[in-house]
Motif scaffolding. Structure first.
Motif, PDB file in Angstrom:
ATOM      1  N   UNK A   1       0.659  -1.405   0.055  1.00 52.54           N
ATOM      2  CA  UNK A   1       0.195  -0.068   0.140  1.00 52.54           C
ATOM      3  C   UNK A   1       0.716   1.250   0.064  1.00 52.54           C
ATOM      4  N   UNK A   2       2.247   1.178   0.584  1.00 50.24           N
ATOM      5  CA  UNK A   2       2.962   2.315   0.511  1.00 50.24           C
ATOM      6  C   UNK A   2       4.082   2.535  -0.383  1.00 50.24           C
TER       7      UNK A   2
ATOM      8  N   UNK B   1     -11.497 -18.045   2.667  1.00 46.72           N
ATOM      9  CA  UNK B   1     -11.218 -17.507   4.117  1.00 46.72           C
ATOM     10  C   UNK B   1      -9.902 -16.655   3.882  1.00 46.72           C
ATOM     11  N   UNK B   2     -10.105 -15.459   4.507  1.00 45.40           N
ATOM     12  CA  UNK B   2      -8.963 -14.499   4.334  1.00 45.40           C
ATOM     13  C   UNK B   2      -8.512 -13.990   5.682  1.00 45.40           C
ATOM     14  N   UNK B   3      -7.294 -13.457   5.772  1.00 40.06           N
ATOM     15  CA  UNK B   3      -6.658 -13.111   7.205  1.00 40.06           C
ATOM     16  C   UNK B   3      -6.481 -11.477   6.922  1.00 40.06           C
ATOM     17  N   UNK B   4      -7.036 -10.817   8.040  1.00 41.72           N
ATOM     18  CA  UNK B   4      -6.605  -9.466   8.067  1.00 41.72           C
ATOM     19  C   UNK B   4      -6.281  -8.945   9.518  1.00 41.72           C
TER      20      UNK B   4
ATOM     21  N   UNK C   1     -13.966  -9.911   1.618  1.00 39.20           N
ATOM     22  CA  UNK C   1     -14.003 -10.426   2.948  1.00 39.20           C
ATOM     23  C   UNK C   1     -12.611  -9.621   3.280  1.00 39.20           C
ATOM     24  N   UNK C   2     -11.530  -9.136   2.492  1.00 45.08           N
ATOM     25  CA  UNK C   2     -10.452  -8.530   3.067  1.00 45.08           C
ATOM     26  C   UNK C   2     -10.648  -7.056   3.736  1.00 45.08           C
TER      27      UNK C   2
ATOM     28  N   UNK D   1      -6.107  -4.481   5.565  1.00 42.03           N
ATOM     29  CA  UNK D   1      -5.696  -5.445   5.006  1.00 42.03           C
ATOM     30  C   UNK D   1      -4.375  -5.720   5.584  1.00 42.03           C
ATOM     31  N   UNK D   2      -3.851  -7.093   5.505  1.00 45.88           N
ATOM     32  CA  UNK D   2      -2.235  -7.275   5.848  1.00 45.88           C
ATOM     33  C   UNK D   2      -1.669  -7.647   4.590  1.00 45.88           C
TER      34      UNK D   2
END
Length: 308
Positions: free
Chosen positions: A120-121, A150-153, A221-222, A228-229
């Motif tokens: 993102x940066x 299934x997502x992770x954040x 989902x994210x 978000x990660x």
């Protein structure tokens, strides 16, 4: 001289009780998913295959289940299916055809899917991992297919953040800072709250093909969590994610409601009887327990709730 081997599975059991699921699990197969104008995606998928069993029959034909799943998955690998849910649906329908004693066949799969994206940066190219889930159930009334992820954040607790904000406000007041300046500062700089790694699950089930894009499911989902990660994170990215998460603190319940809002916004074409499954689980950082919330609802009901 050859002898006909006995079909023990077809005999009557000692206890004539029907079973809702009989089958095999842990079947690993390569599945090739076609993409228009791009190279196909090759997934290593793990399948589960079940049929129901009437009380008068001792056992299911396990070898026949494996034969069917091998046939359909090999075909899918060669022919480049356009959706993992379609692979499950075709396999379930073939199972139903091959087993004349069953009224229901179920096929489900999970696979790890990698997507490319930019940080993102720092704007570096990286990848992130998603768990794809798909299933299908075939009966004489037709086939229902399900697709999801299934997502992770990351999430931040609003309650914890609220206490930190109150502490910061009191401290600034004690230092003689003007109220207007305190308000402006706290609006600009989110205060700390205890963070969690969050796990969002979103699936869509419908008669036949749900006609939803898996990438849209993943993005909904994210975006349902605080932030978000990313797999790769330089220091500017870490700062971005931390600020982003604390600027949008969410309870586990808020995440499920954000999933609901995203589904209604993105998938307005879905029929009213499509079933939406939404869940959020957070790995707590300051507690020994974890937090969980979920909702399973038909699309028509969800639309009404969001509209109202």
């Amino acid at each position: 001289m050859s002898h006909q081997l006995p079909d023990v599975q077809a005999t009557s059991p000692d206890v004539t009780v029907g079973l809702s699921q009989v089958g095999v699990t842990g079947v690993d197969k390569l599945v090739k998913i076609a993409r228009e104008g791009k190279r196909p995606i090759v997934l290593t998928a793990e399948f589960e295959v079940f049929v129901d069993l009437p009380g008068w029959r001792k056992g299911a034909d396990m070898s026949r289940n494996m034969e069917v799943i091998d046939e359909i998955l090999e075909d899918a690998t060669r022919e480049e299916a356009y959706g993992v849910e379609e692979v499950c649906g075709e396999a379930a329908e073939r199972l139903l055809e091959r087993h004349d004693y069953t009224s229901r066949a179920e096929v489900s799969m999970e696979a790890e899917f990698m997507r490319r994206e930019q940080t993102p940066a720092s704007d570096r190219e990286t990848q992130h991992t998603v768990d794809i889930v798909a299933s299908a159930t075939a009966t004489e009334d037709g086939t229902r297919e399900e697709i999801g992820a299934r997502v992770t954040g990351m999430t931040v607790c609003p309650c914890s953040q609220g206490m930190s904000t109150a502490r910061a406000k009191q401290t600034l007041e004690d230092l003689g800072v003007e109220e207007e300046t305190i308000t402006a500062f706290l609006e600009e700089v989110p205060q700390p709250g205890h963070s969690q790694r969050g796990h969002a699950t979103l699936t869509v089930e419908a008669n036949g093909d749900p006609s939803v894009d898996l990438n849209d499911i993943i993005d909904i989902a994210r975006d349902s969590m605080s932030a978000r990660i990313y797999n790769l994170a330089k220091r500017p990215d870490e700062d971005y994610m931390t600020y982003d998460a604390h600027a949008d603190a969410k309870f586990v319940e808020d995440c499920v409601r954000a999933l609901a809002e995203g589904v209604v916004d993105e998938f307005d074409h879905l029929a009213d009887d499509a079933v939406i499954t939404m869940s959020q689980s957070n790995d707590e950082s300051i507690h020994q327990h974890n937090a969980h919330a979920e909702r399973i609802v038909e699309m028509g009901t969800l639309r009404d709730e969001i509209d109202n």
